[in-house]
Write a protein that holds these residues in place. Structure first.
Motif, PDB file in Angstrom:
ATOM      1  N   GLY A  15      32.540 -30.926  56.891  1.00 17.54           N
ATOM      2  CA  GLY A  15      31.260 -31.190  56.241  1.00 17.54           C
ATOM      3  C   GLY A  15      30.411 -29.966  56.038  1.00 17.54           C
ATOM      4  N   GLN A  62      34.689 -26.037  50.669  1.00 17.71           N
ATOM      5  CA  GLN A  62      34.114 -27.317  51.043  1.00 17.71           C
ATOM      6  C   GLN A  62      34.526 -28.387  50.035  1.00 17.71           C
ATOM      7  OE1 GLN A  62      29.894 -27.082  51.641  1.00 17.71           O
ATOM      8  NE2 GLN A  62      29.786 -29.041  52.684  1.00 17.71           N
ATOM      9  N   LEU A  63      34.681 -29.607  50.544  1.00 15.48           N
ATOM     10  CA  LEU A  63      34.969 -30.720  49.652  1.00 15.48           C
ATOM     11  C   LEU A  63      33.692 -31.128  48.939  1.00 15.48           C
ATOM     12  CD1 LEU A  63      37.189 -33.405  51.440  1.00 15.48           C
ATOM     13  CD2 LEU A  63      37.790 -31.980  49.478  1.00 15.48           C
ATOM     14  N   ALA A  64      33.791 -31.323  47.636  1.00 18.25           N
ATOM     15  CA  ALA A  64      32.629 -31.774  46.877  1.00 18.25           C
ATOM     16  C   ALA A  64      33.097 -32.782  45.846  1.00 18.25           C
ATOM     17  CB  ALA A  64      31.963 -30.602  46.181  1.00 18.25           C
ATOM     18  N   THR A  65      32.155 -33.562  45.354  1.00 15.89           N
ATOM     19  CA  THR A  65      32.510 -34.511  44.299  1.00 15.89           C
ATOM     20  C   THR A  65      32.634 -33.751  42.984  1.00 15.89           C
ATOM     21  OG1 THR A  65      30.190 -34.913  43.852  1.00 15.89           O
ATOM     22  CG2 THR A  65      31.254 -36.356  45.442  1.00 15.89           C
ATOM     23  N   ARG A  79      18.517 -37.720  45.091  1.00  9.89           N
ATOM     24  CA  ARG A  79      18.402 -36.387  45.615  1.00  9.89           C
ATOM     25  C   ARG A  79      16.941 -36.107  45.965  1.00  9.89           C
ATOM     26  NH1 ARG A  79      21.983 -32.387  45.910  1.00  9.89           N
ATOM     27  NH2 ARG A  79      23.778 -33.037  44.733  1.00  9.89           N
TER      28      ARG A  79
ATOM     29  N   TYR B 127      28.022 -33.156  44.990  1.00  7.35           N
ATOM     30  CA  TYR B 127      27.607 -33.773  46.256  1.00  7.35           C
ATOM     31  C   TYR B 127      28.627 -33.404  47.307  1.00  7.35           C
ATOM     32  CZ  TYR B 127      24.288 -36.522  43.570  1.00  7.35           C
ATOM     33  OH  TYR B 127      23.251 -36.906  42.766  1.00  7.35           O
ATOM     34  N   PHE B 128      28.116 -33.108  48.491  1.00  7.26           N
ATOM     35  CA  PHE B 128      29.003 -32.624  49.546  1.00  7.26           C
ATOM     36  C   PHE B 128      29.044 -33.588  50.705  1.00  7.26           C
ATOM     37  CE2 PHE B 128      27.919 -28.942  47.144  1.00  7.26           C
ATOM     38  CZ  PHE B 128      29.045 -28.155  47.194  1.00  7.26           C
ATOM     39  N   ARG B 129      30.115 -33.480  51.436  1.00  6.44           N
ATOM     40  CA  ARG B 129      30.146 -34.145  52.731  1.00  6.44           C
ATOM     41  C   ARG B 129      29.154 -33.406  53.615  1.00  6.44           C
ATOM     42  NH1 ARG B 129      31.661 -37.828  55.840  1.00  6.44           N
ATOM     43  NH2 ARG B 129      32.628 -36.404  57.324  1.00  6.44           N
ATOM     44  N   GLY B 130      28.842 -33.979  54.734  1.00  7.93           N
ATOM     45  CA  GLY B 130      27.917 -33.283  55.613  1.00  7.93           C
ATOM     46  C   GLY B 130      26.494 -33.586  55.244  1.00  7.93           C
ATOM     47  N   GLU B 133      24.216 -33.689  58.091  1.00  9.31           N
ATOM     48  CA  GLU B 133      23.762 -32.418  58.647  1.00  9.31           C
ATOM     49  C   GLU B 133      22.520 -31.922  57.923  1.00  9.31           C
ATOM     50  OE1 GLU B 133      26.582 -31.515  61.528  1.00  9.31           O
ATOM     51  OE2 GLU B 133      26.028 -29.708  60.452  1.00  9.31           O
TER      52      GLU B 133
END
Lengths: 200, 250
Positions: A15, A62-65, A79, B127-130, B133
């Motif tokens: 994350g 990082q994983l993102a959409t 947002r 959009y990110f995971r986390g 956080e």
């Protein structure tokens, strides 16, 4: 064990941006193998039409959409916060290129007071105090943060466009921190004094 | 030219980020060379803009006035005949040079703002995971009135509990006692008198103790010792202070 799937798991769990070193340690392999597996994962996500992608951001991965789904996601979550103001972006640009920098130095460039803007950037964690300049009054030095990189979806400060006729100011840092390699390389030639007209 | 001059009835007032921004705007609008600014014209337009702001009752920040003074100084210096130079090597400084340098410097950073803005816009599509956080990053919108105050309080309690924050039960509310030095002295004397074998000073301090009470107790002790009513003993500096009545002062 499929290495690329393992990396997918790591990114999902972390994350936050993970660098190759972190991945290699978890996978118990070398960084080269980790990078290979990462590329494989990127390829697989792309080919299978996954809604996710692996992006290079803030010095890691990082994983993102995928951006095409932003509208859909936007209907689920909202947002927080709008865009930064022009003044904020301008101040941020000055800090990013001239860091570490004091508020009076920012004001000298912009010609207007900067403390309010810097404070709000600090609250947004886009800039942070990194020490004090060893001059009279020991003014606080500011620099950009990891969150700054993340906010603008860049991997490092080196991605900032080159300022034309860039002349870095030599500043003696208290902590000697964050001396950006790209900025440090540029050479300083003209001193500021040369342009002040003589008083008659 | 500012739009106000071309159409005084319908104009929009651009918002400027300071005097340098305004000057760059004037230079762009007039399509003049930044290295060869027609200082008289630009100064006039700059001052016109300030008086326009004034007529609209807009507060003019001090920085704008400083720049106005700078412009007028440059203008007047340019009007002065050039003094014959003693040293031919010594090239006459252009009075505009410092200003030009500042404008160029400022313009460089302005140019990067578009890039940053583009990045910001692009980043907002990802959009990110986390998200947990960075709770400021997203939130789940809720209709007003969906949730009652009680439910919110319960949720907060659960959150605090899971975060390991123990809620301290309020057992009683005690107002601060107003104790005078005289009362403290009497109390101390009474206690010492009831302990013929000597009273350890530490035992007088009730926990939890207010700093005020401790100081007052110590003052009482000092006063009683000064009066010759009490005797304070301490074997070594590590040991506690033991209080006795003075034999002759009972």
């Amino acid at each position: 064990m499929n290495l690329s799937s393992a990396i997918e798991c790591l990114l999902f769990v972390a994350g936050e941006p993970l660098n190759l070193q972190d991945m290699a340690r978890a996978l118990q392999c070398d960084e080269y193998t980790a990078e290979e597996a990462l590329r494989e994962l990127q390829l697989r996500l792309g080919e299978s039409g996954s809604g996710l992608q692996v992006v290079s951001i803030a010095g890691g991965w990082q994983l993102a959409t995928r951006m095409e789904y932003s509208e859909t996601i936007g209907r689920l979550v909202t947002r927080n916060g709008g865009k930064l103001s022009h003044a904020a972006l301008e101040t941020l640009a000055i800090i990013a290129y001239r860091q570490p920098i004091t508020i009076p130095e920012i004001e000298a460039v912009r010609g207007v007071s900067a403390s309010g803007v810097v404070k709000s950037l600090q609250e947004k964690r886009l800039v942070a105090e990194v020490g004090r300049k060893q001059t009279i009054g020991r003014p606080i030095l500011y620099a950009t943060t990891q969150e700054f990189l993340h906010y603008f979806a860049i991997s490092s400060l080196e991605e900032l466009p080159v300022l034309e006729n860039f002349e870095p100011e030599e500043s003696d840092t208290a902590g000697g921190l964050l001396a950006n390699a790209a900025l440090a390389e540029a050479s300083s030639e003209t001193s500021q004094e040369a342009i002040y007209p003589d008083t008659p | 030219m500012l739009s106000v001059k071309t159409n005084p009835l319908k104009f929009h007032l651009p918002v400027f980020d300071g005097p340098l921004d305004l000057l760059l705007h004037l230079i762009r609008e007039n399509k003049v060379d930044i290295y060869d600014i027609p200082i008289a014209d630009i100064t006039q337009q700059y001052l016109d803009f300030l008086s326009l702001m004034e007529s609209l009752d807009l507060a003019i920040a001090g920085e704008y006035l400083v720049m106005a003074a700078t412009l007028m100084e440059i203008k007047s210096r340019m009007l002065l005949p050039q003094a014959p130079s003693q040293n031919p090597e010594d090239e006459e400084e252009d009075p505009r040079q410092e200003l030009v340098q500042r404008l160029l410097e400022y313009r460089k950073f302005q140019a990067t703002v578009d890039t940053l803005e583009g990045w910001e816009e692009y980043r907002k599509l990802l959009y990110f995971r986390g998200a947990l956080e960075n709770p400021e990053d997203y939130f789940l919108p809720m209709e007003a009135g969906d949730i009652s105050l009680n439910e919110l309080q319960e949720a907060l309690k659960r959150a605090l509990l899971s975060a390991g924050v123990q809620e301290e039960k309020v057992t009683a509310v005690t107002p601060r006692r107003r104790v005078s030095l005289r009362m403290k002295m009497a109390e101390l004397l009474r206690k010492v008198r009831s302990c013929p074998e000597g009273l350890p000073f530490d035992s007088m301090i009730e926990h939890p103790a207010y700093l005020y009470d401790i100081v007052l107790l110590f003052l009482a002790l000092l006063e009683l010792v000064r009066q010759g009513t009490l005797r304070a003993e301490q074997e070594t500096t590590e040991d506690g202070i033991i209080l006795h009545m003075r034999e002759d002062a009972v």
